[in-house]
Design an enzyme around this catalytic site. Structure first.
Site, PDB file in Angstrom:
ATOM      1  CB  SER A  37      -8.117   3.804   2.837  1.00 48.85           C
ATOM      2  OG  SER A  37      -7.252   3.272   3.670  1.00 48.85           O
TER       3      SER A  37
ATOM      4  CB  SER B  24      -8.643   1.116   5.305  1.00 45.55           C
ATOM      5  OG  SER B  24      -9.522   2.290   5.257  1.00 45.55           O
TER       6      SER B  24
ATOM      7  CE  LYS C  41      -3.844   1.944   2.579  1.00 47.36           C
ATOM      8  NZ  LYS C  41      -4.776   1.998   3.594  1.00 47.36           N
TER       9      LYS C  41
HETATM   10  N1  GLN Z   1     -13.395   4.666   5.574  1.00 48.08           N
HETATM   11  C1  GLN Z   1     -12.746   4.985   7.157  1.00 48.08           C
HETATM   12  C2  GLN Z   1     -12.650   6.357   6.914  1.00 48.08           C
HETATM   13  O1  GLN Z   1     -12.749   6.963   6.104  1.00 48.08           O
HETATM   14  C3  GLN Z   1     -11.664   3.902   7.526  1.00 48.08           C
HETATM   15  C4  GLN Z   1     -10.391   4.404   6.986  1.00 48.08           C
HETATM   16  C5  GLN Z   1      -9.275   3.588   7.132  1.00 48.08           C
HETATM   17  O2  GLN Z   1      -9.556   2.399   7.920  1.00 48.08           O
HETATM   18  N2  GLN Z   1      -8.066   3.957   6.739  1.00 48.08           N
HETATM   19  O3  GLN Z   1     -11.785   6.916   7.853  1.00 48.08           O
END
Ligand code: GLN
Length: 485
Positions: A153, A177, A78
């Protein structure tokens, strides 16, 4: 089984038998990336020369008899992990030109294991999002239906595995995410107990929640990857000093006597009926394997989203203050004085979702609102953790859906942040409590989109979660299904 589809253990066996070299294997996946990435947009950076040089080094280790279990198996990272000499963008214009000068701890561990990098995967900007649509480098498409999102994400990582452009990948999970994109793309992903994997060199979003973990085609693969990733790191003040575990040790233990807890709040209104049906079928499969199901309650879980959207932005507003045009990445080309440079750099360098979070975070931390929002949210965070502690008195593992629905259409929720945020209803509680969580495929909906089953375990129960997931995957074949590309 073809190289494209083989498990990590099978790839490692072929490498040690010298029936394939790491260079050939890495080239194989680079070729698939070359063919498929323009349609999926899973990778931000691919650098064949670098990847093949790392593969050649792995081949030398194998030839010298110095291989460890996954030496030579390539993996995608990532783009939130600093990797020396690689562009490390975090999905943002702010870091679109940032070449990391050092390796994140996670990257160091994969390098030490002799596992070549296939490149850096696309993600929501600074890991803020549930659809990959906030990336400066454009959205990732779901390999099961390119009109739909892969989740976020870690959407690039998930899509890369689903499309078999990589046999495995790293992800990070602040509020879901790893698990939510795993659910949307039909792969398996695990967010470890907070503190098990070092955050050093992982670009910070919300430090008390951020945790890196493995994403792969199966639980067995995730166990092997977790063996590589975990370990104490003095460079991360929240890294836990624990003796090294072998996460594959319990995979083959049967499930007799295991108690799974079904939180009634996770099967309530708002859950899509196809998802509910698939999760209930998974519960009956686990019963057949010897597990017993009990009902539990996570009474405060419904407050997880409001709590998270106070705490995560608060931490983000502080973490992201370092992006000021002086030290890293983007700087506005024209400005009048220092303050104007800061303002223009941040106005131009951050996207809308990141700015929204910074504003919310600065607001909830400000004098006059701190007690009303930030402090209150911290108290409810504790109540959510206490609910889990109660539940784990009567069960070994909590089970439910990963997400309320399946992959949604590109653009479907991007105009309405609250709708987007609601997608993480079931994943966020584990982050707030610091507990390990996992998603694995358990079926398909009426549009042939994958459905994710979520497991949440007690602290340090990764081996048990992986065992349950592995036993389920031995009895079912959802995780072997591939999208037609
Ligand atoms: N969707 C969540 C956010 O927007 C979690 C994102 C994540 O786990 N990095 O913060």
């Amino acid at each position: 089984m073809s190289l494209t589809d083989a498990s990590l253990a099978a790839l490692a066996a072929q490498l040690s038998a010298k029936s394939v070299s790491s260079r050939e294997l890495t080239q194989h996946f680079l070729d698939r990336i070359g063919t498929l990435n323009s349609a999926i947009n899973a990778f931000v950076t691919v650098d064949a020369e670098k990847s093949l040089a790392e593969a050649a080094a792995a081949d030398a280790l194998i030839a010298a008899g110095r291989a460890v279990p996954l030496t030579g198996v390539p993996v995608a990272h990532k783009d939130i992990f600093c990797a020396e000499g690689w562009l490390t963008t975090c999905g943002s214009k702010m870091l679109a030109n940032f070449v990391a000068p050092y390796d994140a701890h996670v990257i160091q561990r994969f390098k030490a294991a002799g596992m070549p990098s296939l490149g850096k995967t696309n993600m929501d900007e600074f890991a803020m999002g549930s659809s990959n649509e906030t990336s400066y480098f454009g959205p990732v498409k779901n390999p099961w239906d390119p009109a739909r999102v892969p989740g976020g994400s870690s959407g690039g990582a998930a899509a890369a595995i689903a499309a078999r452009m990589a046999p495995a990948a790293t992800g990070t999970d602040t509020g879901g995410s790893i698990r939510q994109p795993a659910a949307f793309t039909g792969i398996t992903g695990l967010k470890p107990t907070y503190g098990l994997v070092s955050r050093y060199g992982m670009i910070a979003f919300a430090s008390s929640l951020d945790q890196a973990g493995p994403m792969a085609k199966s639980a067995e693969d995730c166990a092997l990857l977790l063996n590589v990733m975990t370990g104490f790191d003095p460079n991360d003040s929240t890294s836990l000093e624990r003796s090294k575990e072998d996460y594959t040790r319990d995979l083959d233990k049967p499930l007799a006597g295991l108690r799974v807890g079904l939180p009634r709040e996770f099967f309530a209104d708002g859950l899509n009926s196809d998802v509910a049906r698939a999760v209930e079928a998974a519960v009956s499969d686990l019963r057949k394997l010897g597990a017993a199901a009990v009902e539990v309650s996570l009474a405060n879980a419904g407050l997880a989203i409001p709590v998270y959207y106070v705490l995560a932005p608060a931490e983000a507003s502080s973490n992201l203050s370092r992006f000021d045009g002086v030290r890293y990445g983007y700087r506005a080309p024209e400005y009048t004085d220092l303050n104007d440079m800061y303002a223009k750099t941040r106005a131009q360098g951050f996207g809308a979702e990141v700015k929204r979070r910074i504003l919310i975070g600065a607001y909830v931390l400000s004098h006059g609102y701190y007690d009303a929002y930030y402090l209150q949210a911290q108290k409810i965070r504790r109540l959510i953790a206490d609910d889990f502690a109660q539940a784990f008195k009567v069960c070994d593992l909590i089970l439910g859906p990963t997400t309320p629905g399946t992959a949604f259409r590109l653009g479907e929720k991007s105009g309405d942040p609250v709708k987007m945020y609601l997608n993480d209803l079931y994943t966020i509680p584990a982050n707030l409590a610091g507990l390990p969580g996992m998603s694995l495929p358990c079926g398909f909906d009426s549009h042939n989109l994958p459905i994710g089953l979520q497991l949440v375990g007690n602290y340090f129960s990764e081996a048990t979660m992986l065992r349950v997931a592995h036993q389920y995957q031995r009895a079912t074949d959802w995780h072997t299904r591939m999208p037609t590309l």
